[in-house]
Design a protein around this motif. Structure first.
Motif, PDB file in Angstrom:
ATOM      1  N   GLU A   4       0.734   7.770 -10.609  1.00 17.96           N
ATOM      2  CA  GLU A   4      -0.434   7.346  -9.832  1.00 17.96           C
ATOM      3  C   GLU A   4      -0.408   5.824  -9.702  1.00 17.96           C
ATOM      4  O   GLU A   4      -0.111   5.114 -10.664  1.00 17.96           O
ATOM      5  CB  GLU A   4      -1.720   7.789 -10.514  1.00 17.96           C
ATOM      6  CG  GLU A   4      -1.875   9.294 -10.607  1.00 17.96           C
ATOM      7  CD  GLU A   4      -2.045   9.940  -9.250  1.00 17.96           C
ATOM      8  OE1 GLU A   4      -2.745   9.376  -8.394  1.00 17.96           O
ATOM      9  OE2 GLU A   4      -1.468  11.022  -9.047  1.00 17.96           O
ATOM     10  N   THR A   5      -0.707   5.329  -8.515  1.00 20.18           N
ATOM     11  CA  THR A   5      -0.657   3.892  -8.272  1.00 20.18           C
ATOM     12  C   THR A   5      -1.958   3.395  -7.654  1.00 20.18           C
ATOM     13  O   THR A   5      -2.811   4.183  -7.249  1.00 20.18           O
ATOM     14  CB  THR A   5       0.499   3.547  -7.313  1.00 20.18           C
ATOM     15  OG1 THR A   5       0.306   4.233  -6.093  1.00 20.18           O
ATOM     16  CG2 THR A   5       1.845   3.914  -7.911  1.00 20.18           C
ATOM     17  N   TYR A   6      -2.084   2.092  -7.600  1.00 24.64           N
ATOM     18  CA  TYR A   6      -3.208   1.425  -6.941  1.00 24.64           C
ATOM     19  C   TYR A   6      -2.703   0.134  -6.330  1.00 24.64           C
ATOM     20  O   TYR A   6      -1.594  -0.308  -6.614  1.00 24.64           O
ATOM     21  CB  TYR A   6      -4.361   1.168  -7.907  1.00 24.64           C
ATOM     22  CG  TYR A   6      -4.061   0.161  -9.004  1.00 24.64           C
ATOM     23  CD1 TYR A   6      -4.467  -1.158  -8.885  1.00 24.64           C
ATOM     24  CD2 TYR A   6      -3.370   0.526 -10.147  1.00 24.64           C
ATOM     25  CE1 TYR A   6      -4.204  -2.084  -9.883  1.00 24.64           C
ATOM     26  CE2 TYR A   6      -3.114  -0.385 -11.150  1.00 24.64           C
ATOM     27  CZ  TYR A   6      -3.528  -1.687 -11.011  1.00 24.64           C
ATOM     28  OH  TYR A   6      -3.263  -2.598 -12.000  1.00 24.64           O
ATOM     29  N   ILE A   7      -3.511  -0.469  -5.477  1.00 25.68           N
ATOM     30  CA  ILE A   7      -3.156  -1.739  -4.857  1.00 25.68           C
ATOM     31  C   ILE A   7      -3.894  -2.863  -5.583  1.00 25.68           C
ATOM     32  O   ILE A   7      -5.125  -2.841  -5.690  1.00 25.68           O
ATOM     33  CB  ILE A   7      -3.511  -1.749  -3.365  1.00 25.68           C
ATOM     34  CG1 ILE A   7      -2.698  -0.677  -2.647  1.00 25.68           C
ATOM     35  CG2 ILE A   7      -3.263  -3.127  -2.749  1.00 25.68           C
ATOM     36  CD1 ILE A   7      -3.107  -0.445  -1.222  1.00 25.68           C
ATOM     37  N   ALA A   8      -3.128  -3.797  -6.100  1.00 26.24           N
ATOM     38  CA  ALA A   8      -3.697  -4.993  -6.713  1.00 26.24           C
ATOM     39  C   ALA A   8      -3.693  -6.093  -5.655  1.00 26.24           C
ATOM     40  O   ALA A   8      -2.664  -6.382  -5.064  1.00 26.24           O
ATOM     41  CB  ALA A   8      -2.866  -5.424  -7.914  1.00 26.24           C
ATOM     42  N   VAL A  23      -0.128  -5.875  -3.876  1.00 23.12           N
ATOM     43  CA  VAL A  23       0.999  -5.452  -4.701  1.00 23.12           C
ATOM     44  C   VAL A  23       0.702  -4.045  -5.210  1.00 23.12           C
ATOM     45  O   VAL A  23      -0.395  -3.784  -5.707  1.00 23.12           O
ATOM     46  CB  VAL A  23       1.197  -6.419  -5.897  1.00 23.12           C
ATOM     47  CG1 VAL A  23       2.292  -5.929  -6.817  1.00 23.12           C
ATOM     48  CG2 VAL A  23       1.492  -7.821  -5.418  1.00 23.12           C
ATOM     49  N   LEU A  24       1.659  -3.145  -5.111  1.00 23.86           N
ATOM     50  CA  LEU A  24       1.501  -1.783  -5.601  1.00 23.86           C
ATOM     51  C   LEU A  24       1.770  -1.754  -7.100  1.00 23.86           C
ATOM     52  O   LEU A  24       2.792  -2.273  -7.561  1.00 23.86           O
ATOM     53  CB  LEU A  24       2.473  -0.853  -4.870  1.00 23.86           C
ATOM     54  CG  LEU A  24       2.289   0.634  -5.094  1.00 23.86           C
ATOM     55  CD1 LEU A  24       0.925   1.096  -4.576  1.00 23.86           C
ATOM     56  CD2 LEU A  24       3.398   1.400  -4.409  1.00 23.86           C
ATOM     57  N   CYS A  25       0.850  -1.170  -7.869  1.00 29.53           N
ATOM     58  CA  CYS A  25       0.963  -1.135  -9.326  1.00 29.53           C
ATOM     59  C   CYS A  25       0.705   0.275  -9.849  1.00 29.53           C
ATOM     60  O   CYS A  25      -0.103   1.008  -9.279  1.00 29.53           O
ATOM     61  CB  CYS A  25      -0.064  -2.060  -9.964  1.00 29.53           C
ATOM     62  SG  CYS A  25       0.180  -3.786  -9.620  1.00 29.53           S
ATOM     63  N   PRO A  26       1.347   0.638 -10.966  1.00 30.95           N
ATOM     64  CA  PRO A  26       1.054   1.937 -11.576  1.00 30.95           C
ATOM     65  C   PRO A  26      -0.245   1.868 -12.384  1.00 30.95           C
ATOM     66  O   PRO A  26      -0.540   0.853 -13.011  1.00 30.95           O
ATOM     67  CB  PRO A  26       2.250   2.166 -12.499  1.00 30.95           C
ATOM     68  CG  PRO A  26       2.721   0.798 -12.848  1.00 30.95           C
ATOM     69  CD  PRO A  26       2.430  -0.071 -11.642  1.00 30.95           C
ATOM     70  N   ASP A  30      -4.503   6.372 -18.813  1.00 34.58           N
ATOM     71  CA  ASP A  30      -5.885   6.871 -18.790  1.00 34.58           C
ATOM     72  C   ASP A  30      -6.507   6.806 -17.390  1.00 34.58           C
ATOM     73  O   ASP A  30      -7.680   7.093 -17.206  1.00 34.58           O
ATOM     74  CB  ASP A  30      -6.758   6.133 -19.800  1.00 34.58           C
ATOM     75  CG  ASP A  30      -6.929   4.655 -19.488  1.00 34.58           C
ATOM     76  OD1 ASP A  30      -6.362   4.168 -18.482  1.00 34.58           O
ATOM     77  OD2 ASP A  30      -7.646   3.981 -20.249  1.00 34.58           O
ATOM     78  N   GLY A  31      -5.708   6.402 -16.380  1.00 30.44           N
ATOM     79  CA  GLY A  31      -6.176   6.375 -15.006  1.00 30.44           C
ATOM     80  C   GLY A  31      -6.886   5.109 -14.586  1.00 30.44           C
ATOM     81  O   GLY A  31      -7.450   5.040 -13.502  1.00 30.44           O
ATOM     82  N   THR A  32      -6.834   4.082 -15.410  1.00 32.12           N
ATOM     83  CA  THR A  32      -7.492   2.816 -15.087  1.00 32.12           C
ATOM     84  C   THR A  32      -6.456   1.762 -14.703  1.00 32.12           C
ATOM     85  O   THR A  32      -5.288   1.857 -15.087  1.00 32.12           O
ATOM     86  CB  THR A  32      -8.323   2.302 -16.282  1.00 32.12           C
ATOM     87  OG1 THR A  32      -7.442   2.105 -17.399  1.00 32.12           O
ATOM     88  CG2 THR A  32      -9.424   3.290 -16.657  1.00 32.12           C
ATOM     89  N   PRO A  33      -6.888   0.725 -13.962  1.00 28.70           N
ATOM     90  CA  PRO A  33      -5.953  -0.348 -13.613  1.00 28.70           C
ATOM     91  C   PRO A  33      -5.674  -1.241 -14.822  1.00 28.70           C
ATOM     92  O   PRO A  33      -6.470  -1.291 -15.767  1.00 28.70           O
ATOM     93  CB  PRO A  33      -6.687  -1.124 -12.522  1.00 28.70           C
ATOM     94  CG  PRO A  33      -8.126  -0.863 -12.784  1.00 28.70           C
ATOM     95  CD  PRO A  33      -8.206   0.518 -13.349  1.00 28.70           C
ATOM     96  N   LYS A  34      -4.568  -1.927 -14.770  1.00 28.35           N
ATOM     97  CA  LYS A  34      -4.205  -2.852 -15.851  1.00 28.35           C
ATOM     98  C   LYS A  34      -5.178  -4.034 -15.881  1.00 28.35           C
ATOM     99  O   LYS A  34      -5.566  -4.541 -14.828  1.00 28.35           O
ATOM    100  CB  LYS A  34      -2.790  -3.382 -15.646  1.00 28.35           C
ATOM    101  CG  LYS A  34      -1.739  -2.322 -15.695  1.00 28.35           C
ATOM    102  CD  LYS A  34      -0.375  -2.915 -15.377  1.00 28.35           C
ATOM    103  CE  LYS A  34       0.692  -1.854 -15.420  1.00 28.35           C
ATOM    104  NZ  LYS A  34       2.011  -2.416 -15.135  1.00 28.35           N
TER     105      LYS A  34
END
Length: 64
Positions: A4-8, A23-26, A30-34
């Motif tokens: 699962e990824t998100y856009i930073a 930037v695309l990040c994993p 636990d499903g939360t962003p870094k």
């Protein structure tokens, strides 16, 4: 297995602007962003409020 990824959205200044670098990040397991991202040797910190679905704002961390 998929990751699962998100856009930073990386901002150079202390406040978010429209000229952020996406930037695309994993996501973390636990499903939360870094809370912090090291992008090309520059550390960015996560802001408290999400930008929108699947996107989060980060600001450049000041030198300590």
């Amino acid at each position: 297995m998929s990751i699962e990824t998100y856009i930073a959205l990386l901002h150079e200044g202390p406040t978010p602007t429209d000229d952020a670098e996406p930037v695309l990040c994993p996501l973390r397991p636990d499903g939360t962003p870094k809370p912090e991202i090291d992008h090309h040797g520059v550390v960015y910190q996560l802001l408290d409020t999400p930008t929108g679905p699947g996107a989060y704002d980060y600001i450049r961390r000041s030198a300590e």
